[in-house]
Design a protein around this motif. Structure first.
Motif, PDB file in Angstrom:
ATOM      1  N   PRO A 298       4.808   6.323   2.196  1.00  0.00           N
ATOM      2  CA  PRO A 298       4.761   6.605   0.754  1.00  0.00           C
ATOM      3  C   PRO A 298       5.483   7.902   0.395  1.00  0.00           C
ATOM      4  CG  PRO A 298       2.627   5.828   1.513  1.00  0.00           C
ATOM      5  CD  PRO A 298       3.463   6.052   2.742  1.00  0.00           C
ATOM      6  N   GLU A 299       5.610   8.814   1.385  1.00  0.00           N
ATOM      7  CA  GLU A 299       6.323  10.079   1.152  1.00  0.00           C
ATOM      8  C   GLU A 299       7.812   9.967   1.458  1.00  0.00           C
ATOM      9  OE1 GLU A 299       2.219  10.330   1.536  1.00  0.00           O
ATOM     10  OE2 GLU A 299       3.558   9.852   3.214  1.00  0.00           O
ATOM     11  N   GLN A 300       8.295   8.734   1.646  1.00  0.00           N
ATOM     12  CA  GLN A 300       9.708   8.441   1.920  1.00  0.00           C
ATOM     13  C   GLN A 300      10.163   8.916   3.295  1.00  0.00           C
ATOM     14  OE1 GLN A 300      11.154   6.555  -0.567  1.00  0.00           O
ATOM     15  NE2 GLN A 300       9.082   6.741  -1.365  1.00  0.00           N
ATOM     16  N   LEU A 301       9.229   9.076   4.229  1.00  0.00           N
ATOM     17  CA  LEU A 301       9.587   9.436   5.591  1.00  0.00           C
ATOM     18  C   LEU A 301       9.787   8.168   6.415  1.00  0.00           C
ATOM     19  CD1 LEU A 301       7.003  12.326   6.195  1.00  0.00           C
ATOM     20  CD2 LEU A 301       9.436  12.540   5.576  1.00  0.00           C
ATOM     21  N   VAL A 302      10.791   8.178   7.274  1.00  0.00           N
ATOM     22  CA  VAL A 302      11.070   7.019   8.117  1.00  0.00           C
ATOM     23  C   VAL A 302      10.199   7.086   9.372  1.00  0.00           C
ATOM     24  CG1 VAL A 302      12.802   5.875   9.556  1.00  0.00           C
ATOM     25  CG2 VAL A 302      13.423   6.714   7.275  1.00  0.00           C
ATOM     26  N   VAL A 303       9.502   5.991   9.646  1.00  0.00           N
ATOM     27  CA  VAL A 303       8.663   5.865  10.830  1.00  0.00           C
ATOM     28  C   VAL A 303       9.278   4.790  11.714  1.00  0.00           C
ATOM     29  CG1 VAL A 303       6.350   5.314  11.696  1.00  0.00           C
ATOM     30  CG2 VAL A 303       6.613   6.518   9.512  1.00  0.00           C
TER      31      VAL A 303
ATOM     32  N   ALA B  33      -5.190  -6.529   4.610  1.00  0.00           N
ATOM     33  CA  ALA B  33      -6.078  -6.603   3.455  1.00  0.00           C
ATOM     34  C   ALA B  33      -5.502  -5.953   2.201  1.00  0.00           C
ATOM     35  CB  ALA B  33      -7.422  -5.962   3.801  1.00  0.00           C
ATOM     36  N   VAL B  34      -4.181  -5.939   2.064  1.00  0.00           N
ATOM     37  CA  VAL B  34      -3.538  -5.371   0.881  1.00  0.00           C
ATOM     38  C   VAL B  34      -2.492  -6.347   0.358  1.00  0.00           C
ATOM     39  CG1 VAL B  34      -3.919  -2.977   1.576  1.00  0.00           C
ATOM     40  CG2 VAL B  34      -1.830  -4.163   2.297  1.00  0.00           C
ATOM     41  N   ALA B  35      -2.080  -6.140  -0.893  1.00  0.00           N
ATOM     42  CA  ALA B  35      -1.058  -7.002  -1.492  1.00  0.00           C
ATOM     43  C   ALA B  35       0.318  -6.634  -0.958  1.00  0.00           C
ATOM     44  CB  ALA B  35      -1.084  -6.852  -3.014  1.00  0.00           C
ATOM     45  N   VAL B  36       1.203  -7.637  -0.889  1.00  0.00           N
ATOM     46  CA  VAL B  36       2.563  -7.436  -0.385  1.00  0.00           C
ATOM     47  C   VAL B  36       3.547  -7.877  -1.458  1.00  0.00           C
ATOM     48  CG1 VAL B  36       4.236  -8.103   1.399  1.00  0.00           C
ATOM     49  CG2 VAL B  36       1.806  -7.849   1.985  1.00  0.00           C
ATOM     50  N   ARG B  37       4.600  -7.069  -1.648  1.00  0.00           N
ATOM     51  CA  ARG B  37       5.649  -7.440  -2.603  1.00  0.00           C
ATOM     52  C   ARG B  37       7.000  -7.426  -1.901  1.00  0.00           C
ATOM     53  NH1 ARG B  37       5.836  -3.308  -6.853  1.00  0.00           N
ATOM     54  NH2 ARG B  37       7.602  -2.357  -5.780  1.00  0.00           N
ATOM     55  N   ALA B  38       7.759  -8.506  -2.078  1.00  0.00           N
ATOM     56  CA  ALA B  38       9.076  -8.620  -1.468  1.00  0.00           C
ATOM     57  C   ALA B  38      10.129  -8.035  -2.397  1.00  0.00           C
ATOM     58  CB  ALA B  38       9.388 -10.068  -1.163  1.00  0.00           C
TER      59      ALA B  38
ATOM     60  N   ALA C 234       0.816  -1.227   0.000  1.00  0.00           N
ATOM     61  CA  ALA C 234       0.000   0.000   0.000  1.00  0.00           C
ATOM     62  C   ALA C 234       0.847   1.273   0.000  1.00  0.00           C
ATOM     63  CB  ALA C 234      -0.949  -0.002   1.197  1.00  0.00           C
ATOM     64  N   GLY C 235       1.979   1.260  -0.711  1.00  0.00           N
ATOM     65  CA  GLY C 235       2.854   2.423  -0.773  1.00  0.00           C
ATOM     66  C   GLY C 235       3.871   2.497   0.353  1.00  0.00           C
ATOM     67  N   TRP C 236       3.730   1.656   1.360  1.00  0.00           N
ATOM     68  CA  TRP C 236       4.639   1.619   2.495  1.00  0.00           C
ATOM     69  C   TRP C 236       5.722   0.560   2.272  1.00  0.00           C
ATOM     70  CZ3 TRP C 236       4.081   4.718   6.925  1.00  0.00           C
ATOM     71  CH2 TRP C 236       2.901   5.462   6.984  1.00  0.00           C
ATOM     72  N   THR C 237       6.856   0.727   2.961  1.00  0.00           N
ATOM     73  CA  THR C 237       7.951  -0.243   2.876  1.00  0.00           C
ATOM     74  C   THR C 237       8.454  -0.564   4.277  1.00  0.00           C
ATOM     75  OG1 THR C 237       8.671   0.607   0.722  1.00  0.00           O
ATOM     76  CG2 THR C 237      10.243  -0.728   1.970  1.00  0.00           C
ATOM     77  N   LEU C 238       8.481  -1.852   4.605  1.00  0.00           N
ATOM     78  CA  LEU C 238       9.082  -2.293   5.860  1.00  0.00           C
ATOM     79  C   LEU C 238      10.486  -2.779   5.547  1.00  0.00           C
ATOM     80  CD1 LEU C 238       8.674  -2.797   8.920  1.00  0.00           C
ATOM     81  CD2 LEU C 238       8.067  -5.153   8.334  1.00  0.00           C
ATOM     82  N   ASP C 239      11.477  -2.084   6.081  1.00  0.00           N
ATOM     83  CA  ASP C 239      12.875  -2.459   5.881  1.00  0.00           C
ATOM     84  C   ASP C 239      13.238  -3.492   6.943  1.00  0.00           C
ATOM     85  OD1 ASP C 239      15.764  -2.539   5.991  1.00  0.00           O
ATOM     86  OD2 ASP C 239      15.773  -0.678   4.834  1.00  0.00           O
ATOM     87  N   LEU C 240      13.493  -4.740   6.510  1.00  0.00           N
ATOM     88  CA  LEU C 240      13.750  -5.825   7.456  1.00  0.00           C
ATOM     89  C   LEU C 240      15.168  -5.789   8.030  1.00  0.00           C
ATOM     90  CD1 LEU C 240      11.980  -8.726   5.528  1.00  0.00           C
ATOM     91  CD2 LEU C 240      11.051  -7.253   7.312  1.00  0.00           C
TER      92      LEU C 240
END
Length: 242
Positions: A154-159, A233-238, A140-146
């Motif tokens: 989605p705005e490239q801000l680190v949370v 409830a959203v698609a995930v891409r590795a 959903a536009g978010w990225t989890l850095d493992l």
């Protein structure tokens, strides 16, 4: 043969430290002890430790403060010892990054079971296989850095995420579009079954939704399934190494 794990017991009660050190030593672990935060940091500087058993109520920096400071520099497993009648302390402990908690008073064999469970999880992915796992999970536009263990908007801000939030979100991303109940989520993230009055998962999900900018009344990413649990409830891409 697997190396013997080293456990650090941090508690200001000398009797408890001695009892737990003897019990863990008799069950195949190398036990170290510290009476406060200063002694804990000194031990960590001098000795390789695999897991910390950390009492919440300590003189000087308390367990929550020590856990937060530890998480800023290490992902070493932590089991928090808390007062039985203070559920908020348990929740805060998980939010600060503790891997599990155990209310006092407790049976040493229960602590032993928790230690074994947490160590199994921490050793679940051998270092030599790290390159076989993805480095990032997108949804959903978010990225989890493992690797960095943080969330990127989605705005490239680190949370920044607590240890408990990171583990919970990772579980959801590894099981997209699958309903997971509270028992399953607690077992997958903490290696234990749910207590009927334990609401730590619900609170962590609420905080995750806030960090994802979700509308609490109508979330679109982590949805509540009535009488079922929760579902991503959203698609995930590795992305990254496979």
């Amino acid at each position: 043969m697997e190396p013997i794990s080293r456990i650090l017991i941090v508690d200001d009660d000398r009797e408890i430290r001695s009892l737990l050190a003897d019990y863990l030593s008799n069950n195949g672990y190398v036990a170290h002890s510290a009476e406060n935060g200063n002694a804990m940091w000194k031990t960590l500087e001098e000795t390789p430790i695999d897991l910390i058993v950390l009492d919440l109520n300590l003189p000087g920096d308390d367990g929550l403060t020590l856990c937060r400071k530890l998480r800023a520099k290490s992902q070493m497993p932590v089991i928090m010892l808390t007062a039985r009648n203070e559920p908020l302390d348990r929740i805060l402990g998980l939010e600060m990054g503790a891997d599990d908690y155990l209310p006092k008073p407790f049976e040493p064999r229960e602590l032993l079971a928790r230690i074994r469970s947490v160590l199994r999880r921490s050793h679940a992915q051998p270092p030599g296989q790290a390159g076989q796992s993805p480095e990032r999970l997108q949804f959903a536009g978010w990225t989890l850095d493992l690797t960095a263990r943080h969330l990127q908007s989605p705005e490239q801000l680190v949370v920044m995420l607590s240890g408990a939030e990171f583990r919970l979100l990772k579980i959801f991303l590894e099981h997209p579009n699958r309903v997971l109940n509270r028992d399953q989520l607690l077992n997958l993230t903490q290696g234990r079954d749910a207590d009927p009055f334990d609401r730590s998962i619900d609170i962590q999900i609420s905080r995750l939704r806030q960090k994802l900018g979700e509308d609490a009344r109508s979330p679109q990413i982590i949805k509540t399934v009535r009488n079922g649990g929760y579902v991503l409830a959203v698609a995930v891409r590795a992305e990254g190494a496979q």
